[in-house]
Write an enzyme that holds these catalytic residues in place. Structure first.
Site, PDB file in Angstrom:
ATOM      1  N   ARG A 177      -6.693  -7.729   6.264  1.00  0.00           N
ATOM      2  CA  ARG A 177      -5.334  -7.795   5.723  1.00  0.00           C
ATOM      3  C   ARG A 177      -4.723  -6.402   5.628  1.00  0.00           C
ATOM      4  NH1 ARG A 177      -2.344  -5.642   1.705  1.00  0.00           N
ATOM      5  NH2 ARG A 177      -4.126  -5.795   0.287  1.00  0.00           N
ATOM      6  N   ASP A 178      -5.172  -5.610   4.672  1.00  0.00           N
ATOM      7  CA  ASP A 178      -4.616  -4.271   4.505  1.00  0.00           C
ATOM      8  C   ASP A 178      -4.931  -3.388   5.697  1.00  0.00           C
ATOM      9  OD1 ASP A 178      -3.324  -2.207   3.232  1.00  0.00           O
ATOM     10  OD2 ASP A 178      -4.960  -1.726   1.885  1.00  0.00           O
ATOM     11  N   HIS A 231      -9.070   1.086  -5.417  1.00  0.00           N
ATOM     12  CA  HIS A 231      -8.589   0.934  -4.047  1.00  0.00           C
ATOM     13  C   HIS A 231      -8.040   2.290  -3.608  1.00  0.00           C
ATOM     14  CE1 HIS A 231      -6.502  -1.741  -0.920  1.00  0.00           C
ATOM     15  NE2 HIS A 231      -6.019  -0.529  -0.679  1.00  0.00           N
ATOM     16  N   HIS A 249      -7.125   5.318  -0.811  1.00  0.00           N
ATOM     17  CA  HIS A 249      -6.830   5.752   0.544  1.00  0.00           C
ATOM     18  C   HIS A 249      -7.336   7.183   0.706  1.00  0.00           C
ATOM     19  CE1 HIS A 249      -4.004   2.440   1.981  1.00  0.00           C
ATOM     20  NE2 HIS A 249      -4.393   2.082   0.769  1.00  0.00           N
ATOM     21  N   CYS A 253       0.043   1.608   4.613  1.00  0.00           N
ATOM     22  CA  CYS A 253       0.999   0.794   3.863  1.00  0.00           C
ATOM     23  C   CYS A 253       2.328   0.826   4.591  1.00  0.00           C
ATOM     24  CB  CYS A 253       1.175   1.320   2.436  1.00  0.00           C
ATOM     25  SG  CYS A 253       2.424   0.410   1.503  1.00  0.00           S
ATOM     26  N   ASN A 311      -7.622   3.319   4.521  1.00  0.00           N
ATOM     27  CA  ASN A 311      -8.417   3.027   3.343  1.00  0.00           C
ATOM     28  C   ASN A 311      -9.779   3.700   3.423  1.00  0.00           C
ATOM     29  OD1 ASN A 311      -6.980   0.611   1.822  1.00  0.00           O
ATOM     30  ND2 ASN A 311      -6.798   0.193   4.013  1.00  0.00           N
TER      31      ASN A 311
END
Length: 314
Positions: free
Chosen positions: A30-31, A223, A225, A256, A265
């Protein structure tokens, strides 16, 4: 060549302040993929999720029900879930932005969702078309309806450490937004360093601020980055503060679409390599994971950002 063939650090007893086991919340599908300019074929996404599960990852964020206009990469959410081969013991949460997204997720038969909020006014305006305070009115019916349907709801909170428009974000502001999401009924709050500017000291202070506000580290996830190369150091700091769930992305994929300065990430392989050496259990087969990310890098036509993938896959 595999991890065991290149001198994987000898496992040492886990230090008392580290958790014995860490849950990896894998966001690669997803991300990791949402910011790709070229649409990844559905069959590749399905194989990616299957390979990740076979490598031992048990929480796999599969897709998002954001409007296709905003994230075209994930326009195939319904088709993906309809064809997904769910592995026994694995969870496949999906991200939903609003009630319309929840309608789609419920129709697709999902078992778990996540919502995403902002710790800053500007990012709330750009990402949610709302304000820092007004955003919670959007989440309340989503969380309420989902829980009424028996679905656990996780909350993401973006821009917890720095915002490209507002600069450093006060811890008190982050804590207030995070507590409001938890008070809606979310079971976990993932603290997002969306543009990768956090340092270990900031991480420690923010988790302490949540504790002072009555939110234990057990209710938090992180989370990070890796814009400044601090994602792994920040993660280990969070673990020593009592956090035991970490978001990461296979191969270090991600960014993002609403924050141009956000880079990839924390790579799941880099995380697993470090935790293996510390004797912290993840249940992940590193060699299988590296092979998966090397395969996906080939599908995307560029090298993996993960240093562990590059070292082991050669």
């Amino acid at each position: 060549m595999g991890a065991r063939d290149v001198g994987l650090p000898a496992t040492v007893p886990s230090a008392g302040e580290l958790p014995a086991e860490v849950t990896i919340w894998e966001v690669g599908a997803r991300d990791g993929l949402q910011n790709e300019q070229s649409v990844v074929p559905l069959e590749v996404k399905l194989e990616f999720l299957g390979r990740l599960a076979d490598a031992g990852l048990t929480v796999l964020e599969a897709t998002s029900f954001v409007h296709p206009k905003w994230v075209p990469q994930l326009a195939d959410a319904e088709a993906l879930l309809a064809k997904l081969d769910r592995r026994d013991g694995a969870r496949y949460p999906v991200l939903v932005p609003n009630e319309r997204g929840l309608d789609r997720a419920l129709a697709a038969g999902v078992g778990e969702i996540a919502v995403f909020g902002s710790a800053t006014q500007t990012f709330a305006e750009r990402n949610l078309n709302s304000g820092l305070t007004e955003q919670f009115a959007l989440f309340e019916p989503v969380v309420g309806r989902a829980r009424a349907e028996g679905l656990p709801v996780r909350a993401y909170l973006s821009m917890c450490f720095g915002d490209p428009w507002e600069g450093p974000v006060p811890a008190a502001q982050v804590v207030d937004a995070g507590r409001r999401l938890l008070d809606l009924g979310c079971f976990q709050l993932s603290l997002g360093d969306t543009i990768g500017v956090a340092t270990a000291g900031q991480v420690e202070r923010l988790i302490a601020a949540f504790a002072d506000a009555g939110v234990p580290a057990s209710a938090l996830a992180v989370h990070f980055h890796d814009t400044y190369g601090q994602a792994l150091a920040n993660t280990l700091t969070a673990l020593r503060c009592g956090v035991s769930t970490v978001d990461s992305s296979a191969g270090g994929l991600g960014g993002c679409p609403y924050a141009e300065s956000a880079t990839g990430n924390l790579a799941t392989e880099d995380l697993v390599w470090a935790l293996d050496g510390l004797g912290v259990r993840t249940g992940v087969d590193l060699d299988a994971l590296v092979a998966t990310s090397a395969w996906m890098a080939g599908c995307l036509g560029r090298p993996s950002p993960s240093r562990v993938v590059r070292a082991l896959a050669g």
